[in-house]
Motif scaffolding. Structure first.
Motif, mmCIF file in Angstrom:
data_model
loop_
_atom_site.group_PDB
_atom_site.id
_atom_site.type_symbol
_atom_site.label_atom_id
_atom_site.label_comp_id
_atom_site.label_asym_id
_atom_site.label_seq_id
_atom_site.Cartn_x
_atom_site.Cartn_y
_atom_site.Cartn_z
ATOM 1 N N LEU A 174 0.821 -1.212 0.000
ATOM 2 C CA LEU A 174 0.000 0.000 0.000
ATOM 3 C C LEU A 174 0.855 1.263 0.000
ATOM 4 O O LEU A 174 0.553 2.229 -0.715
ATOM 5 N N ILE A 175 1.917 1.265 0.788
ATOM 6 C CA ILE A 175 2.808 2.430 0.805
ATOM 7 C C ILE A 175 3.422 2.644 -0.574
ATOM 8 O O ILE A 175 3.526 3.775 -1.068
ATOM 9 N N HIS A 176 3.814 1.550 -1.206
ATOM 10 C CA HIS A 176 4.379 1.634 -2.558
ATOM 11 C C HIS A 176 3.360 2.229 -3.533
ATOM 12 O O HIS A 176 3.702 3.096 -4.352
ATOM 13 N N ILE A 177 2.113 1.780 -3.448
ATOM 14 C CA ILE A 177 1.067 2.287 -4.339
ATOM 15 C C ILE A 177 0.822 3.771 -4.092
ATOM 16 O O ILE A 177 0.714 4.568 -5.034
ATOM 17 N N TYR A 178 0.737 4.161 -2.823
ATOM 18 C CA TYR A 178 0.503 5.569 -2.496
ATOM 19 C C TYR A 178 1.616 6.455 -3.043
ATOM 20 O O TYR A 178 1.364 7.531 -3.592
ATOM 21 N N HIS A 179 2.862 6.007 -2.893
ATOM 22 C CA HIS A 179 3.990 6.789 -3.400
ATOM 23 C C HIS A 179 3.985 6.848 -4.920
ATOM 24 O O HIS A 179 4.150 7.920 -5.517
ATOM 25 N N LYS A 180 3.800 5.705 -5.537
ATOM 26 C CA LYS A 180 3.887 5.624 -7.002
ATOM 27 C C LYS A 180 2.795 6.449 -7.683
ATOM 28 O O LYS A 180 3.027 7.085 -8.712
ATOM 29 N N LEU A 237 -0.723 9.552 -4.098
ATOM 30 C CA LEU A 237 -1.997 9.661 -3.390
ATOM 31 C C LEU A 237 -1.839 10.444 -2.088
ATOM 32 O O LEU A 237 -0.774 10.458 -1.473
ATOM 33 N N SER A 238 -2.923 11.068 -1.673
ATOM 34 C CA SER A 238 -2.904 11.906 -0.478
ATOM 35 C C SER A 238 -2.744 11.076 0.791
ATOM 36 O O SER A 238 -3.400 10.049 0.973
ATOM 37 N N LEU A 239 -1.881 11.549 1.683
ATOM 38 C CA LEU A 239 -1.652 10.906 2.975
ATOM 39 C C LEU A 239 -1.960 11.882 4.108
ATOM 40 O O LEU A 239 -1.341 11.848 5.162
ATOM 41 N N ARG A 240 -2.929 12.730 3.893
ATOM 42 C CA ARG A 240 -3.232 13.790 4.849
ATOM 43 C C ARG A 240 -4.321 13.400 5.850
ATOM 44 O O ARG A 240 -4.210 13.650 7.039
ATOM 45 N N ALA A 241 -5.395 12.788 5.368
ATOM 46 C CA ALA A 241 -6.529 12.451 6.234
ATOM 47 C C ALA A 241 -6.979 11.020 5.974
ATOM 48 O O ALA A 241 -7.002 10.568 4.828
ATOM 49 N N PHE A 242 -7.353 10.325 7.061
ATOM 50 C CA PHE A 242 -7.774 8.932 6.951
ATOM 51 C C PHE A 242 -9.073 8.709 7.724
ATOM 52 O O PHE A 242 -9.259 9.243 8.812
ATOM 53 N N HIS A 243 -9.937 7.913 7.137
ATOM 54 C CA HIS A 243 -11.208 7.553 7.763
ATOM 55 C C HIS A 243 -11.135 6.085 8.180
ATOM 56 O O HIS A 243 -10.734 5.234 7.384
ATOM 57 N N ALA A 244 -11.534 5.800 9.412
ATOM 58 C CA ALA A 244 -11.439 4.440 9.948
ATOM 59 C C ALA A 244 -12.799 3.949 10.423
ATOM 60 O O ALA A 244 -13.590 4.708 10.985
ATOM 61 N N ASP A 245 -13.056 2.672 10.197
ATOM 62 C CA ASP A 245 -14.306 2.086 10.684
ATOM 63 C C ASP A 245 -14.167 0.570 10.714
ATOM 64 O O ASP A 245 -13.263 0.000 10.095
ATOM 65 N N THR A 246 -15.073 -0.063 11.440
ATOM 66 C CA THR A 246 -15.078 -1.519 11.545
ATOM 67 C C THR A 246 -16.461 -2.060 11.207
ATOM 68 O O THR A 246 -17.457 -1.336 11.214
ATOM 69 N N THR A 247 -16.499 -3.332 10.913
ATOM 70 C CA THR A 247 -17.758 -4.039 10.740
ATOM 71 C C THR A 247 -17.546 -5.468 11.215
ATOM 72 O O THR A 247 -16.457 -5.818 11.692
ATOM 73 N N ASP A 248 -18.564 -6.289 11.115
ATOM 74 C CA ASP A 248 -18.442 -7.648 11.624
ATOM 75 C C ASP A 248 -19.160 -8.629 10.714
ATOM 76 O O ASP A 248 -19.977 -8.254 9.882
#
Length: 237
Positions: A112-118, A121-132
């Motif tokens: 994922l880090i490789h993809i973001y760099h290549k 992609l923005s690394l400023r804000a992240f949204h997190a959530d869970t499900t089951d």
């Protein structure tokens, strides 16, 4: 002139996905940290790609993936010389075990880090959530360190036997972190742990700037706030 047709395959849009996977050099990133016996006919990246393409193509059970693989052009989609019979469920299971033992989170974060760099992609804000996901019948874990399929409260506050899924993505919804976790792990525990892991990934990406972590109200705990500060982040709920 005689033309001999070797085979007719149904690849559809899998060709596009295959080109993207190769362009991003994901097979190398997957294979590098996962040791495989040199005598093995397949690689971990072969199994990952086969499962990935199968998901996009309708999703067959692993036991049927070998039969499905006979209907597509594996040599074009994955690599030359790859035979469908090599992608039997035993081979796939062994590769998935190897991937887990090599620290699957580290492998995924590297990709994922490789993809973001290549892709810039923005690394400023992240949204997190869970499900089951609710499951039935009896399950036994090999150890306490393995995934615990156990009872917990689901999103509707029902006491169910389940496993949990967590995902963190940037403001465009592109994943940056994902996991499968114990069925009884609460969001109040999950959020500070994930904040720490996302922070580690950002450090791997050589990003020391402040960033934003967006989550639901369960993230508003003392532990999460402490981890937010340690991760040089801002918390929004």
């Amino acid at each position: 002139m005689n033309v001999k047709v070797k085979g007719v395959y149904r690849n559809d849009y899998l060709n596009i996905i295959s080109v993207l996977v190769k362009k991003l050099d994901l097979p190398h990133l997957i294979d590098h940290p996962v040791p495989v016996d040199p005598q093995c006919q397949t690689r971990v990246s072969d199994a990952v790609q086969a499962i990935l393409y199968n998901l996009f193509d309708g999703r067959q059970a692993l036991v049927h993936l070998e039969r499905w693989a006979q209907e597509i052009d594996l040599e074009k989609l994955i690599r030359p010389g790859l035979h469908p019979s090599w992608l039997n469920d035993d081979a796939l299971a062994r590769h998935l075990d190897r991937l887990y033992e090599a620290d699957i989170h580290k492998v995924i974060s590297t990709c994922l880090i490789h993809i973001y760099h290549k892709e810039g992609l923005s690394l400023r804000a992240f949204h997190a959530d869970t499900t089951d996901k609710t499951v039935y019948r009896a399950y036994e874990s090999a150890s306490l360190e393995a995934l615990q399929i156990t009872h917990g409260y689901n999103r509707h506050q029902h006491w169910q036997k389940q496993i949990g899924f967590g995902l963190v993505g940037n403001e465009d919804g592109i994943p940056f972190y994902g996991d499968v976790h114990d069925g009884n792990l609460s969001d109040k525990t999950w959020n500070p742990e994930v904040l720490s892991r996302v922070h580690e990934q950002l450090k791997q990406a050589h990003l020391d700037d402040e960033w934003i972590y967006v989550a639901d109200s369960a993230a508003m705990t003392k532990d999460t706030l402490a981890q937010t500060k340690a991760a040089n982040a801002f918390l929004i709920t």
